[in-house]
Structure formats: C-alpha cells, structure tokens
Scaffold this active site. Sequence first.
Site, PDB file in Angstrom:
ATOM      1  N   SER A  21       0.830  -1.212   0.000  1.00 16.14           N
ATOM      2  CA  SER A  21       0.000   0.000   0.000  1.00 16.14           C
ATOM      3  C   SER A  21       0.858   1.253   0.000  1.00 16.14           C
ATOM      4  O   SER A  21       0.581   2.223  -0.724  1.00 16.14           O
ATOM      5  CB  SER A  21      -0.931  -0.003   1.219  1.00 16.14           C
ATOM      6  OG  SER A  21      -1.823  -1.102   1.159  1.00 16.14           O
ATOM      7  N   ARG A  25       1.364   4.014  -3.232  1.00 17.72           N
ATOM      8  CA  ARG A  25       1.131   5.438  -2.985  1.00 17.72           C
ATOM      9  C   ARG A  25       2.390   6.249  -3.286  1.00 17.72           C
ATOM     10  O   ARG A  25       2.301   7.357  -3.815  1.00 17.72           O
ATOM     11  CB  ARG A  25       0.677   5.654  -1.538  1.00 17.72           C
ATOM     12  CG  ARG A  25      -0.797   5.284  -1.315  1.00 17.72           C
ATOM     13  CD  ARG A  25      -1.121   5.120   0.169  1.00 17.72           C
ATOM     14  NE  ARG A  25      -2.539   4.870   0.381  1.00 17.72           N
ATOM     15  CZ  ARG A  25      -3.147   3.702   0.184  1.00 17.72           C
ATOM     16  NH1 ARG A  25      -2.449   2.669  -0.284  1.00 17.72           N
ATOM     17  NH2 ARG A  25      -4.439   3.559   0.424  1.00 17.72           N
ATOM     18  N   ARG A 120     -13.824  -6.649 -10.786  1.00 15.70           N
ATOM     19  CA  ARG A 120     -13.939  -5.809  -9.594  1.00 15.70           C
ATOM     20  C   ARG A 120     -14.638  -4.492  -9.951  1.00 15.70           C
ATOM     21  O   ARG A 120     -14.193  -3.749 -10.822  1.00 15.70           O
ATOM     22  CB  ARG A 120     -12.555  -5.558  -8.982  1.00 15.70           C
ATOM     23  CG  ARG A 120     -11.931  -6.848  -8.479  1.00 15.70           C
ATOM     24  CD  ARG A 120     -10.525  -6.669  -7.955  1.00 15.70           C
ATOM     25  NE  ARG A 120     -10.515  -5.975  -6.668  1.00 15.70           N
ATOM     26  CZ  ARG A 120      -9.432  -5.918  -5.878  1.00 15.70           C
ATOM     27  NH1 ARG A 120      -8.312  -6.506  -6.249  1.00 15.70           N
ATOM     28  NH2 ARG A 120      -9.488  -5.280  -4.735  1.00 15.70           N
ATOM     29  N   GLN A 166     -10.314   2.227  -1.760  1.00 10.86           N
ATOM     30  CA  GLN A 166      -9.510   2.635  -2.919  1.00 10.86           C
ATOM     31  C   GLN A 166     -10.194   3.726  -3.730  1.00 10.86           C
ATOM     32  O   GLN A 166      -9.523   4.555  -4.351  1.00 10.86           O
ATOM     33  CB  GLN A 166      -9.219   1.425  -3.803  1.00 10.86           C
ATOM     34  CG  GLN A 166      -8.335   0.385  -3.133  1.00 10.86           C
ATOM     35  CD  GLN A 166      -8.294  -0.931  -3.890  1.00 10.86           C
ATOM     36  OE1 GLN A 166      -8.920  -1.071  -4.954  1.00 10.86           O
ATOM     37  NE2 GLN A 166      -7.568  -1.905  -3.365  1.00 10.86           N
ATOM     38  N   ASP A 307      -8.206  -7.786   4.180  1.00 15.57           N
ATOM     39  CA  ASP A 307      -7.097  -8.625   3.727  1.00 15.57           C
ATOM     40  C   ASP A 307      -6.702  -9.670   4.766  1.00 15.57           C
ATOM     41  O   ASP A 307      -6.060 -10.671   4.437  1.00 15.57           O
ATOM     42  CB  ASP A 307      -5.883  -7.770   3.383  1.00 15.57           C
ATOM     43  CG  ASP A 307      -6.068  -6.996   2.088  1.00 15.57           C
ATOM     44  OD1 ASP A 307      -6.972  -7.352   1.308  1.00 15.57           O
ATOM     45  OD2 ASP A 307      -5.319  -6.028   1.857  1.00 15.57           O
ATOM     46  N   GLN A 330     -17.145  -6.429   2.044  1.00 14.55           N
ATOM     47  CA  GLN A 330     -16.285  -6.079   0.908  1.00 14.55           C
ATOM     48  C   GLN A 330     -15.223  -7.132   0.638  1.00 14.55           C
ATOM     49  O   GLN A 330     -14.565  -7.104  -0.412  1.00 14.55           O
ATOM     50  CB  GLN A 330     -15.658  -4.705   1.118  1.00 14.55           C
ATOM     51  CG  GLN A 330     -14.540  -4.622   2.157  1.00 14.55           C
ATOM     52  CD  GLN A 330     -15.042  -4.370   3.566  1.00 14.55           C
ATOM     53  OE1 GLN A 330     -16.164  -4.715   3.925  1.00 14.55           O
ATOM     54  NE2 GLN A 330     -14.209  -3.752   4.395  1.00 14.55           N
ATOM     55  N   LYS A 334     -12.796  -8.697  -3.420  1.00 14.46           N
ATOM     56  CA  LYS A 334     -11.346  -8.648  -3.582  1.00 14.46           C
ATOM     57  C   LYS A 334     -10.955  -9.528  -4.776  1.00 14.46           C
ATOM     58  O   LYS A 334     -11.749  -9.738  -5.688  1.00 14.46           O
ATOM     59  CB  LYS A 334     -10.664  -9.087  -2.281  1.00 14.46           C
ATOM     60  CG  LYS A 334     -10.952  -8.157  -1.107  1.00 14.46           C
ATOM     61  CD  LYS A 334     -10.377  -6.766  -1.332  1.00 14.46           C
ATOM     62  CE  LYS A 334     -10.613  -5.842  -0.167  1.00 14.46           C
ATOM     63  NZ  LYS A 334     -10.005  -4.512  -0.366  1.00 14.46           N
TER      64      LYS A 334
END
Length: 427
Positions: A21, A25, A120, A166, A307, A330, A334
């Site tokens: 992550s 970024r 997705r 996201q 996750d 959610q 994934k």
Amino acid sequence: MKLLVEGSNLKGKVKIPGSKSHTIRAVAISSLANGVSVFEEPLVSADTLSAVHAYQSLGTNIKLEQNRWIVEGVGGNWQIPNNVIDVGNSGTTMCISLGSSALIKSGAVVLTGDAQVRRRPLGPLINSLNDLGAKVESTRNNDLPPVIVKGVLKGGKTKLEAISSQYLTSLLINAPLAEDDTEIEILLLNERPYVEMTLAWLKEHGIKVEYDPDMKMFKIYGGQSYKTVQKKIPADFSSATFFLCAGALPDNEVVCEGLDINDTQGDKAVIDYLRMMGASISIEGDEIKVTAQQLKGCDIDMNATPDALPMMAVVGCFASGTTRLLNVPQARLKETDRIKVMCEELSKLGARIKELPDGLEVEESPMHPGEVDGHGDHRVVMALAIAGTMIPGTTIIEGYEAVNVTFPTFLDCLRGIGGKARVLESN
C-alpha cells in the site's frame, strides 16, 4: 504451480518485506510531484511493478535500483500512452491510476487488468470522477474494467459510496491537481485505516485537505502541488499477518522483524485480534514476537481489515469455541470472494465453517490434509499454506504463483522458520 506443505513446527524470525500500500502510494504521489523522488526498500512484487508500469505509461521516468526507486515526476502533465495500460492484478493501481488518467489534458487513456481485476466493480469511482468533470466509461457498460478515461478532472461536488477505500484514496490523491476545489460527501466508508494512510501521505507531501472526524465530508483544495518523496517504505503488516498468526498457533513462536507499530497500516489490528483470542505478544523496537497459547474464539469486527480475513479464518480453526469474523462484506469484492472461497477450501481440510452474509463463522476443527485451490488469490494461498503446517501429513495447494502479487519471498520466509514446503512445477 502447486505448493506441497507438511505439518511443521514454526519457530524463528521473519524479515517482513515493504508495504504494498505504501509503495503504490509512493509511486503515484512521486509521479504527481514535479522533480526527483527517491524511496528506499520498496516492495518489489507484481502489484507494485504494475503501478510502475501504469505511471511510466503516463510519462513518468522511473528507475528501479536495488533497494531503492528513483522517480522523476511530471506533476500530472501526462503524455498520451502508446498502448492500453494493463494493471495486472492490482486493484489499488487500477483505482489510483484511473483518477490520475483523468488529469490528462487531451486524448484518452484505456485501462484494463487481469481476469480478477476485470471483475472488480468501479461504479462509485466512475460516477464521482464524472461528477467532477472527467469522462469515464466502462467499455462493456457494466462499471467494470476495461475503462476509457477522457479528461479533465476539474473539481466540484460528488457523493461517494466507498465500498472499497480505494475509491476515496483515488479522489484524495488526484483531486488536489484539479483546477477547482472538490467536496466529497461520504455515504459509506469501508477500510478507514487505508484512507488514514492516504491522508498521512497527503499531509507529509504538502497537500491541504479538510474533513470532519467521522469522515463524512472532505474538502480538497484545487490547484495544489506535491512535494517530492524522500522516504523509506515501511514493512507490510498485511504480509506480516500470516506469520503473526502462525506464531499464535499451537507449539509455534514467531518474531516478525521490521514493523513499525506506529505506522498507519490497518492490518496492525491483527495484533489486537490475536490478543483478544489469547495470544501472547511482545513488541520491542521493530520486532513483534507472538507465542503459541491456547486460543479462544470470539467475535471480531473486520471491516477495516478485509485482507486479514483468510488468515484469521485459519486461526479460528485452532481456537476453542466459535470465532465469528464480521462486518466485512467487501471481502467478497477482492481478488476472489474471500468469504466463499475460504469457506469452501477450509471445509476440504475438515474445518467446521460457514458463510455469513458479511463474514465467516468458524468452530475449532479436527483438521486433516487434503488438496485445495488458492483461486489465484495470493492471500488465500498464503493462509492455506500456514494451515497446512498445522496439519499432520501433506496438504497440496494449487496456484502458488499468486503469492508473487505481494510476497514473492513468502516460501523462503516460511522455510526459514521451519516450514516444510516445496513447489511442484505444473506439467
């Protein structure tokens, strides 16, 4: 490829790789900055290299050196890509680079991904980008990739249902380069810690954003510019999850190295989950030691940590009583429907487990070896591998290659603490 795992006693230290992550970024923000950025110890994996490819396609010059990446950002003044941008398996790259593509002054950008990414949904992000002046269309008119993006993101007002964090991260990262201010009303927000991570990056790199404590409203000022990035990438709590949890399983003791407990990553909450279940955990500097105890089942709200669901489902199989993993619908959106897949695959190994609409219910289970399928999901594969070490005999996991998405050194780390595992190449 198949991974063959035998019952093993896991003891020792694991060096945790850099955060996916944070690395993605860093690639995006350094590309949006004007000038040269350097970040050290990035995660080198399929997902992060997808981010590199996406921003190189938009005109960023990125040099990959051992243990550091050098990025020459162009401030969002993109070139028209020569080809379709393929983000591979990286949903994060899809969302963030979709927003970045909406900054292009003229022409169009087409983004796609692998079969999993093309399943997705992007609808809420597409709608918000269009509200803010861009023109984004799903090529199949179903709110799924591939998508065609035509500028320009101008600013304005939008409402966002952030089923995935996201979506909001994409708007937060890219809207500062819009001409006008942007106001976002949040109708739903899952995975809040990932948004907090994004906001920390924005603050560190000179971007002004206002928001209320409940994160119901955001105001992003337009016409801003990013400072360049000079940063060491923190180690990844999402990857560490598998070994933190392994340490809590019977007769194991694992130390995870390189972790910053003060970092913004949401998956550090796994430490709290394991403590709730009775694990013994000590933290000294950048080392977190987890010692095997008799675990007990409990209810865990996992909305912020989808996750972690695959590995926590495995832990539940070895905890007395019942473990319920809740408020994480959610997880079905994934790389796979992780709720369904973990129920199916752990059942093959003897788990007493059932699906809930928003999670899983797991009872302590008499596990046995078997053959399971990772469904091309890196986190499912790694969770099943740890499960295999707790089962006498040999467990076979199909699709081991999926770990390259985020944790290419997983097998080396597992073997380094006593895991008996080997890859069987497919014919």
